[in-house]
Motif scaffolding. Structure first.
Motif, PDB file in Angstrom:
ATOM      1  N   ILE A 194       0.831  -1.188   0.000  1.00  0.00           N
ATOM      2  CA  ILE A 194       0.000   0.000   0.000  1.00  0.00           C
ATOM      3  C   ILE A 194       0.882   1.261   0.000  1.00  0.00           C
ATOM      4  CG2 ILE A 194      -1.980   1.156   1.089  1.00  0.00           C
ATOM      5  CD1 ILE A 194      -2.675  -1.558  -0.062  1.00  0.00           C
ATOM      6  N   PRO A 196       3.675   2.959  -1.886  1.00  0.00           N
ATOM      7  CA  PRO A 196       4.541   2.875  -3.057  1.00  0.00           C
ATOM      8  C   PRO A 196       5.983   3.193  -2.651  1.00  0.00           C
ATOM      9  CG  PRO A 196       2.582   4.208  -3.501  1.00  0.00           C
ATOM     10  CD  PRO A 196       2.646   3.999  -2.016  1.00  0.00           C
ATOM     11  N   LEU A 275       1.474   4.239  -7.959  1.00  0.00           N
ATOM     12  CA  LEU A 275       1.140   2.821  -7.801  1.00  0.00           C
ATOM     13  C   LEU A 275       1.408   2.071  -9.106  1.00  0.00           C
ATOM     14  CD1 LEU A 275       0.016   0.659  -5.903  1.00  0.00           C
ATOM     15  CD2 LEU A 275      -2.227   1.075  -6.924  1.00  0.00           C
ATOM     16  N   ALA A 671      -4.831   0.068  -9.712  1.00  0.00           N
ATOM     17  CA  ALA A 671      -5.741  -0.591  -8.780  1.00  0.00           C
ATOM     18  C   ALA A 671      -7.099  -0.910  -9.399  1.00  0.00           C
ATOM     19  CB  ALA A 671      -5.917   0.279  -7.547  1.00  0.00           C
TER      20      ALA A 671
ATOM     21  N   MET B  34     -11.826  12.840 -12.004  1.00  0.00           N
ATOM     22  CA  MET B  34     -10.494  12.953 -11.423  1.00  0.00           C
ATOM     23  C   MET B  34      -9.595  11.808 -11.872  1.00  0.00           C
ATOM     24  SD  MET B  34     -10.357  15.724  -9.699  1.00  0.00           S
ATOM     25  CE  MET B  34      -9.078  15.605  -8.456  1.00  0.00           C
ATOM     26  N   VAL B  35     -10.177  10.639 -12.046  1.00  0.00           N
ATOM     27  CA  VAL B  35      -9.407   9.494 -12.530  1.00  0.00           C
ATOM     28  C   VAL B  35      -8.984   9.744 -13.972  1.00  0.00           C
ATOM     29  CG1 VAL B  35      -9.460   7.020 -12.995  1.00  0.00           C
ATOM     30  CG2 VAL B  35     -10.581   7.921 -10.964  1.00  0.00           C
ATOM     31  N   ARG B  38      -6.199  12.254 -14.147  1.00  0.00           N
ATOM     32  CA  ARG B  38      -4.940  11.651 -13.720  1.00  0.00           C
ATOM     33  C   ARG B  38      -4.345  10.763 -14.814  1.00  0.00           C
ATOM     34  NH1 ARG B  38      -3.384   7.108 -11.076  1.00  0.00           N
ATOM     35  NH2 ARG B  38      -1.326   7.311 -10.131  1.00  0.00           N
ATOM     36  N   GLN B 102     -16.922   5.402   0.310  1.00  0.00           N
ATOM     37  CA  GLN B 102     -16.270   6.687   0.018  1.00  0.00           C
ATOM     38  C   GLN B 102     -16.661   7.197  -1.371  1.00  0.00           C
ATOM     39  OE1 GLN B 102     -14.718   3.985   1.391  1.00  0.00           O
ATOM     40  NE2 GLN B 102     -12.826   4.568   2.434  1.00  0.00           N
ATOM     41  N   ILE B 103     -16.717   6.298  -2.319  1.00  0.00           N
ATOM     42  CA  ILE B 103     -17.101   6.685  -3.680  1.00  0.00           C
ATOM     43  C   ILE B 103     -18.561   7.104  -3.698  1.00  0.00           C
ATOM     44  CG2 ILE B 103     -17.479   5.826  -6.023  1.00  0.00           C
ATOM     45  CD1 ILE B 103     -14.562   6.206  -5.547  1.00  0.00           C
TER      46      ILE B 103
ATOM     47  N   LYS C  40      -2.659   9.015   3.730  1.00  0.00           N
ATOM     48  CA  LYS C  40      -1.637   8.474   2.831  1.00  0.00           C
ATOM     49  C   LYS C  40      -2.048   8.501   1.369  1.00  0.00           C
ATOM     50  CE  LYS C  40       0.738   7.424   6.438  1.00  0.00           C
ATOM     51  NZ  LYS C  40       1.563   8.526   6.957  1.00  0.00           N
ATOM     52  N   GLU C  41      -1.024   8.494   0.518  1.00  0.00           N
ATOM     53  CA  GLU C  41      -1.263   8.423  -0.916  1.00  0.00           C
ATOM     54  C   GLU C  41      -0.828   7.057  -1.426  1.00  0.00           C
ATOM     55  OE1 GLU C  41       0.625  11.495  -3.197  1.00  0.00           O
ATOM     56  OE2 GLU C  41      -0.582  11.014  -4.962  1.00  0.00           O
ATOM     57  N   CYS C  42      -1.704   6.400  -2.154  1.00  0.00           N
ATOM     58  CA  CYS C  42      -1.336   5.099  -2.726  1.00  0.00           C
ATOM     59  C   CYS C  42      -1.767   5.031  -4.179  1.00  0.00           C
ATOM     60  CB  CYS C  42      -1.917   3.949  -1.902  1.00  0.00           C
ATOM     61  SG  CYS C  42      -1.744   2.337  -2.662  1.00  0.00           S
ATOM     62  N   CYS C  43      -3.064   4.834  -4.434  1.00  0.00           N
ATOM     63  CA  CYS C  43      -3.498   4.608  -5.811  1.00  0.00           C
ATOM     64  C   CYS C  43      -3.855   5.889  -6.546  1.00  0.00           C
ATOM     65  CB  CYS C  43      -4.672   3.644  -5.846  1.00  0.00           C
ATOM     66  SG  CYS C  43      -6.242   4.400  -5.396  1.00  0.00           S
ATOM     67  N   SER C  44      -4.189   6.932  -5.788  1.00  0.00           N
ATOM     68  CA  SER C  44      -4.575   8.223  -6.365  1.00  0.00           C
ATOM     69  C   SER C  44      -5.755   8.125  -7.312  1.00  0.00           C
ATOM     70  CB  SER C  44      -3.403   8.872  -7.118  1.00  0.00           C
ATOM     71  OG  SER C  44      -2.279   8.975  -6.279  1.00  0.00           O
ATOM     72  N   GLU C  45      -6.577   7.087  -7.186  1.00  0.00           N
ATOM     73  CA  GLU C  45      -7.772   7.043  -8.030  1.00  0.00           C
ATOM     74  C   GLU C  45      -8.979   6.444  -7.318  1.00  0.00           C
ATOM     75  OE1 GLU C  45      -6.502   5.150 -11.602  1.00  0.00           O
ATOM     76  OE2 GLU C  45      -6.370   3.160 -10.714  1.00  0.00           O
ATOM     77  N   GLY C  46      -9.003   6.576  -5.996  1.00  0.00           N
ATOM     78  CA  GLY C  46     -10.203   6.204  -5.260  1.00  0.00           C
ATOM     79  C   GLY C  46     -10.451   4.712  -5.121  1.00  0.00           C
ATOM     80  N   GLU C  47      -9.407   3.904  -5.274  1.00  0.00           N
ATOM     81  CA  GLU C  47      -9.603   2.456  -5.183  1.00  0.00           C
ATOM     82  C   GLU C  47      -9.104   1.852  -3.876  1.00  0.00           C
ATOM     83  OE1 GLU C  47     -11.006   0.228  -7.366  1.00  0.00           O
ATOM     84  OE2 GLU C  47     -11.688   1.929  -8.545  1.00  0.00           O
ATOM     85  N   GLY C  49      -8.480   3.637  -0.618  1.00  0.00           N
ATOM     86  CA  GLY C  49      -8.962   4.185   0.653  1.00  0.00           C
ATOM     87  C   GLY C  49      -7.896   4.709   1.592  1.00  0.00           C
ATOM     88  N   ASN C  61     -12.778   9.708  -0.473  1.00  0.00           N
ATOM     89  CA  ASN C  61     -11.397   9.592  -0.926  1.00  0.00           C
ATOM     90  C   ASN C  61     -10.895  10.998  -1.241  1.00  0.00           C
ATOM     91  OD1 ASN C  61     -11.272   6.666  -0.957  1.00  0.00           O
ATOM     92  ND2 ASN C  61     -12.576   6.744  -2.769  1.00  0.00           N
ATOM     93  N   CYS C  63      -8.211  11.937  -2.448  1.00  0.00           N
ATOM     94  CA  CYS C  63      -7.410  12.047  -3.677  1.00  0.00           C
ATOM     95  C   CYS C  63      -8.282  12.380  -4.869  1.00  0.00           C
ATOM     96  CB  CYS C  63      -6.660  10.744  -3.942  1.00  0.00           C
ATOM     97  SG  CYS C  63      -7.705   9.354  -4.427  1.00  0.00           S
ATOM     98  N   LEU C  64      -9.596  12.264  -4.722  1.00  0.00           N
ATOM     99  CA  LEU C  64     -10.499  12.540  -5.837  1.00  0.00           C
ATOM    100  C   LEU C  64     -11.184  13.895  -5.689  1.00  0.00           C
ATOM    101  CD1 LEU C  64     -12.292   9.084  -6.334  1.00  0.00           C
ATOM    102  CD2 LEU C  64     -10.361  10.028  -7.607  1.00  0.00           C
TER     103      LEU C  64
END
Lengths: 758, 276, 159
Positions: A194, A196, A275, A671, B34-35, B38, B102-103, C40-47, C49, C61, C63-64
């Motif tokens: 989790i 990176p 990631l 992901a 946002m996705v 990115r 969350q989504i 924390k930052e991990c996937c940066s696309e809401g997957e 958490g 999330n 990051c979104l």
């Protein structure tokens, strides 16, 4: 729900920081004057780099400099734990999807990323090697640059980097009542920590300081010292606790790049991988395992004839070790009279594979356990029984001349069978499977630590193990606390700084409880000896009249606390009791693997599934893992690691696979389309059992643990699915779609068989 | 990320004006946009946040014979709304599997439709329930059936500057039954490889919405009687074109379509019986 | 000014005001401009958490979310849970052995706190569903669930 043992375990050291968000992971650490790096990589697999135009990137607001291969020494410096094959950055060719061609340095991550998008690379895609078949095809392009392959290498004209042949006995003349043959595939999967990877470097004191999410700081330190031409003493590695590693953060990746950039710019520089970039940076070595096995009518495994091909990737990293070590134990934990395991380590234009929890053993277990189950079905023998008939008993050899079995492995199998309800009637549509896995631990290595008893009797332990979730901090604190009799709250553990902390070989191979644990116990012993002799001196008595029990020092019958004795020893001029603890496994130069394993990690997995035959979807009704751990110094820590390993095993068994297109691009990057287990994928009932027979070489008879739970997940669940559906599956993952396809094929074969009969 | 400017208009006319710029995109929940930003599939110069535009409804309300869901309503509100769970359980189910909590706290129903993924989770339920959309820009507005809304993957009939202000579904006048099915690669949060909703009326009319089996979400009708035959099933599914992609193979999708259509129909009929 | 957003928001009970590039996400803003690195930052696309924060009462999330969207919002991050100490929930995480590497834990704690606000007495299914947007690669799922459930049934008073 999960069944687990009583929780009398010491609380996690570092736990408070983790639940409150105070824990500083590598990317959380602030650095003055920090510059940020973004990597430039191409949307293709293998490609010839024709030109790189960085002018537009350089114009982007905030960009300081753009580095390409041309900015580095020529010839490009290379590094790697087995072969020095990995360049600091690509020069003329990208060798895998994600191979960086430029590094943009800017005042913010956003401007670095923006700059990276403006770097114009002209390139042409080249034919690449992306699969095992392609790697073996005679006319395939060569992955390894000719100039780094030894001229006398007989395999230099192939993509076979290394071969091994292990075995004993005479396979060809061994007669068997039943001979089975099958090919098994184990796919490419990625670690997906989790956190990176993070790499930071800054010039420091005539050398360089590096912060990295690295698991093995000392290996990194040596690699950088070599590459940069610096004395080891001038390379300082800060290694904050990683947010998960699983082997993917073991060996250097982009630290050399970041260090060289930092030294060139004279400022701290940080690279945090996205990631997606981590998927491109690290993965498990995928394999095709061809096993031919011979059995007697009673189910005795008489011979194994294996041909294993492992696809290592563009650079060898530690994969040769993964491959050689795991195939050396192709017979697993069984007594087999004749074994021949031929192994090839193949290069490919794909992400370099590296260590990953299990280190090749899951791949081997997938093959051998599936064969054992096939034999059990063919011979009408129960899957538990057939294993009990073949498992080595404690003290019996598995590889002739090598370390014998060091546990009561049959006991673990019986426990697993009992916990999963092996003999209970199965509801319709349900199936059960059981499988075992064996992983050999470290064969050589060393760990040092420094123990300091401070003027008030509190203790500082300086030890270089990396705590990436397995609880090393807690275990080592407990060992000090128990051996010296000092409360855990009075012990501080210093880790993660090579300038301060003495050498530890690595945090891998489940070695730390045994190796570092032994070093800590050694240090405690020496500290106690020192304390005793100084106490004797201070009281004017012989050492023999001083008796130490944890927490207490008795001098000629009078008891004192440790703080009292320390104060008495040093008087008005403060002092410390300082002891160095050592644990060394010298290995054996004559041994094929460099030495016998310090211990074997043995695990048994038993599973019950319920399959929906119309869709191939299946539910994990019950999942049992039994780990033979010798002694659990912290029961809760060991259990949570075992459960965690089981869940990780579910990942590669049920849903994980990196998918490449024909040009070697990873299609499911990120992901969204690379699925790992979530809360809702956990088995309905998950049971973890620890077997503690005190038969390990570590403190209290401990062995290492933490890898076992995922060694045999795949064959256990596959066997359960087979029992429920009749369909045999030899590829992973066992997705609902793959199960459905196997059921269709099985039905079709049955129908054909039926119609042929009539 | 290449976003340069963030604007938050408070009226529809302001929003429409901002959205006339071809480099501007509308932002609702942001869980798709946002996705995309990115991943650089879009690179807007202006992001127009619609969440303060009062003309876009923020409510779920019964208006005469329809349930009207405002364009700013997020999925989590749909999941827990009484009328939705009671009258449109398939829609509640669909909304409840959109991502995670969350989504769902950010993703809007309208946004899910405007994103126009062929696998849009809420589309099959809304199609099966004959939903309509109200589209508006500046002063003008129009109402269109959802079945006319999608043009292709990521493409809708929305004009430049036009937004969805509400989604409406007719409230059934009598008992109906519905069934919902979704095929994914794991039990955890996942995109659908196949999704479908079936709505059955006492007359035997069966209306289906399908997702992830064509370039857009699809709608098809049949009767309970016809669907008892293979031919009837084939005919119902004749408009679907399942493909092989990252998530599933075409064969599997086709097979699952058949299996789940039957199962959803059975579930819908059972629910109809229970409610009659 | 074009390209920048001036944000006024309440974070963990404190009013903050900051001007950031409009392209910055709420996560990036909190981590780099407000100096709170717990999220924390991990996937940066809401997957995954890992970036979960509570925004206007709901877990999301971060990051979104663009920084500008958070203007006027009330935010709680992991630093605001427990305010220097530990809530019953956080203590439960430790007792249940739910914490391994710890990287997913801030997101988990925030998501679980929000869940308990919404459903004070959750079933196991409620917990699995409520946390299904949070990934743990260390595989601590069953213990995390156990931690959430046992934090409710412990019975002693909250701090």
């Amino acid at each position: 729900m999960t069944e687990r043992g009583a929780s009398t375990s010491a609380p996690r050291v570092g736990g408070f920081e983790r639940v409150t968000g105070a824990q500083m992971f590598t990317a959380d650490i602030a650095h003055d004057d920090l510059l940020h790096v973004a990597l430039v990589h191409l949307d293709c697999g293998r490609a010839k780099i024709e030109s790189i135009d960085v002018s537009a990137a350089g114009e982007v607001d905030g960009v300081v400099r753009v580095f390409t291969g041309a900015d580095f020494p020529n010839p490009m410096p290379r590094f790697g734990p087995r072969f020095k094959d990995r360049p600091v950055i690509a020069t003329t060719e990208t060798k895998y999807h994600g191979d960086p061609v430029a590094a943009v340095v800017a005042v913010s991550r956003a401007s670095a990323t923006k700059g990276a998008a403006e770097v114009k690379v002209t390139y042409s895609e080249l034919p690449g090697v992306y699969s095992i078949d392609q790697a073996l095809a005679p006319a395939s392009p060569l992955v390894v640059d000719a100039d780094i392959r030894p001229p006398d290498d007989p395999l230099a004209a192939t993509n076979i980097r290394q071969t091994w042949e292990w075995g004993w006995g005479d396979v060809d003349s061994t007669k068997a009542d039943l001979v089975l043959e099958e090919t098994y595939e184990f796919p490419m999967v990625t670690h997906f920590s989790i956190e990176p990877h993070v790499f930071v470097a800054a010039p420091e004191a005539g050398g360089v300081a590096v912060w990295s999410s690295i698991q093995h700081p000392y290996i990194l330190q040596k690699t950088l010292a070599d590459l940069l031409g610096l004395p080891i003493a001038k390379v300082r590695i800060h290694a904050p606790d990683p947010g998960g590693g699983f082997g993917g953060k073991g060996y250097p990746k982009y630290e050399p790049l970041v260090a060289m950039v930092a030294l060139e710019l004279g400022r701290p520089v940080r690279l945090v991988l996205t990631l997606e970039e981590t998927f491109q940076a690290v993965r498990r070595t995928n394999a095709r395992l061809h096993f031919r096995t011979g059995f007697s009518d009673e189910g005795r495994l008489l011979f194994i004839d294996a041909m294993n091909d492992f696809l290592m990737g563009a650079y060898a990293d530690i994969a040769p070790r993964v491959i050689s070590k795991s195939s050396y134990f192709a017979a697993g934990p069984y007594k087999v009279g004749a074994v021949r395991a031929k192994v090839r380590g193949l290069m490919s234009h794909t992400t370099p594979s590296t260590a990953f929890r299990g280190f090749g053993a899951p791949q081997i277990a997938w093959a051998i356990e599936s064969q054992i189950d096939a034999a059990a079905r063919a011979l009408g023998i129960d899957a538990v029984d057939i294993r009990l008939r073949n498992l080595a008993a404690r003290g019996e050899e598995i590889v002739p001349g090598d370390k014998p079995a060091d546990g009561d492995w049959a006991q673990s199998v019986r426990i697993a069978a009992e916990k999963v309800g092996w003999t209970q009637t199965l509801p319709p549509g349900h199936g059960r499977g059981i499988a075992v896995g064996l992983k050999a631990s470290a064969t050589a290595g060393s760990s040092y630590c420094i123990l300091r008893i401070l003027p008030d009797g509190s203790v500082a332990l300086v030890a270089g193990t990396s705590d990436m979730g397995q609880g090393a901090r807690t275990i080592l604190t407990q060992l000090v606390s128990e051996n010296l009799g000092v409360p855990a709250e009075q012990v501080t553990l210093v880790m993660g700084d090579t300038a301060v902390v003495p050498f530890d070989y690595s945090t891998s191979a489940s070695r730390s409880t045994v190796f570092m644990g032994s070093a800590v116990v050694d240090a405690c012993g020496k500290a106690i000896d020192d304390l005793v002799s100084r106490a004797a001196q201070a009281h004017g008595v012989e050492s023999g009249e001083v008796v130490f029990t944890p927490g207490e020092v008795a001098v000629a019958g009078d008891t004192h606390t440790i703080p009292e004795i320390v104060a008495r020893i040093f008087g008005s001029v403060p002092g410390e009791i300082i002891a160095v603890g050592t644990s060394r496994g010298e290995g054996d130069a004559g041994h094929a693997l460099g030495g016998p394993a310090a211990f074997y990690e043995f695990s048994c997995t038993a599973s019950e599934v319920a399959v929906d035959p119309e869709t191939g979807d299946y539910e994990l009704v019950k999942h049992v893992t039994v780990a033979d751990v010798g002694k659990a110094i912290n029961r809760q820590h060991v259990e949570m690691q075992d459960e965690g390993a089981a869940v990780m095993g579910l990942g590669h068994t049920l849903m994980e696979q990196l998918l490449l297109d024909e040009q070697g691009r990873i299609r499911n990057l990120g992901a969204l389309d690379y699925r790992i287990p979530t809360f809702k994928d956990v088995p309905k009932s998950m049971i973890s059992v620890l077997v503690e027979n005190g038969d390990g070489p570590g403190p209290g008879g401990a062995k290492g643990s933490g890898e076992g739970g995922l060694l045999a997940t795949s064959p256990a669940i596959a066997a359960a699915v087979t029992q429920a559906t009749g369909a045999v599956i030899t590829d992973l993952p066992l997705s609902p779609e793959r199960v459905w396809q196997a059921i269709q094929i099985s039905k079709h074969n049955e129908e054909r068989h039926d119609s042929e009969d009539s | 990320m290449t976003v340069l400017d963030y604007r938050r208009p408070s009226s529809l006319s302001e929003a429409t004006e901002l959205l006339q710029d071809t480099d501007a995109v509308a932002l609702a929940g942001g869980t798709d946009l946002m996705v995309a930003i990115r991943h650089r599939t879009v690179g807007p110069a202006v992001v127009v946040d619609l969440k303060s535009v009062d003309d876009i409804g923020d409510d779920i309300a019964v208006e005469e014979d329809r349930l009207v869901i405002g364009g700013r309503v997020v999925m989590s509100r749909l999941v827990s709304h009484d009328v939705v769970t009671e009258q449109f359980p398939a829609l509640a189910s669909a909304a409840s599997v959109v991502g995670s909590v969350q989504i769902r706290n950010r993703a809007t129903l309208a946004g899910n439709l405007c994103n126009a993924s062929p696998a849009a989770d809420t589309a099959p339920a809304l199609l099966a329930h004959s939903a309509t959309l109200t589209l508006a820009s500046g002063d003008s507005g129009r109402t269109v059936p959802l079945s006319d809304f999608f043009l292709g993957p990521g493409a809708t009939i929305l004009n430049q500057g036009e937004v969805v202000t509400s989604v409406a579904v007719p409230i059934p006048t009598g008992p109906i039954g519905s069934g919902f099915a979704r095929v994914t690669r794991r039990r955890g949060v996942d995109l659908a490889s196949v999704s479908l909703v079936c709505v059955v009326e006492p007359s035997g009319r069966a209306r289906f919405g399908f997702g992830a089996v064509g370039p857009t979400p699809l709608v098809a009708e049949s009767t309970v009687e016809d669907l008892a035959t293979d031919d009837g099933l084939d005919h119902l599914l004749s408009g679907t074109t399942p493909i092989s992609d990252l998530r599933a193979g075409a064969d599997y999708r086709s097979a699952m379509l058949r299996v789940h259509t039957r199962r959803a129909l059975v579930a819908a009929m059972a629910q109809l019986r229970a409610r009659s | 000014m074009s390209g920048e957003s001036t944000i006024g928001l309440t974070v963990n009970g404190t009013r903050r005001s900051v001007t950031v590039p409009s392209s910055m996400t709420l996560l990036e803003m909190v981590r780099s401009r407000l100096g709170m690195t717990g999220s924390k930052e991990c996937c940066s696309e809401g997957e995954c958490g890992a970036c979960t924060m509570i925004v206007d009462g709901e877990p999301v999330n971060s990051c979104l979310i663009l920084a500008g969207e958070a203007d006027g919002a009330v935010i709680t991050t992991i630093e605001g849970i427990g305010n220097g100490g530990m809530t019953r929930l956080q203590a439960s995480f430790l007792e249940a052995g739910a914490v391994q590497c710890g990287f997913c834990i801030p997101g988990m704690v925030v998501a679980a706190s929000a869940l308990l606000e919404r459903i004070p007495d959750p079933t196991m299914t409620d917990v699995q569903e409520g946390l299904s947007g949070n990934l743990c690669r260390c595989g601590g799922y069953s213990r995390i669930c156990a931690a959430v459930i046992s934090s409710v049934t412990r019975g002693d008073t909250d701090d």
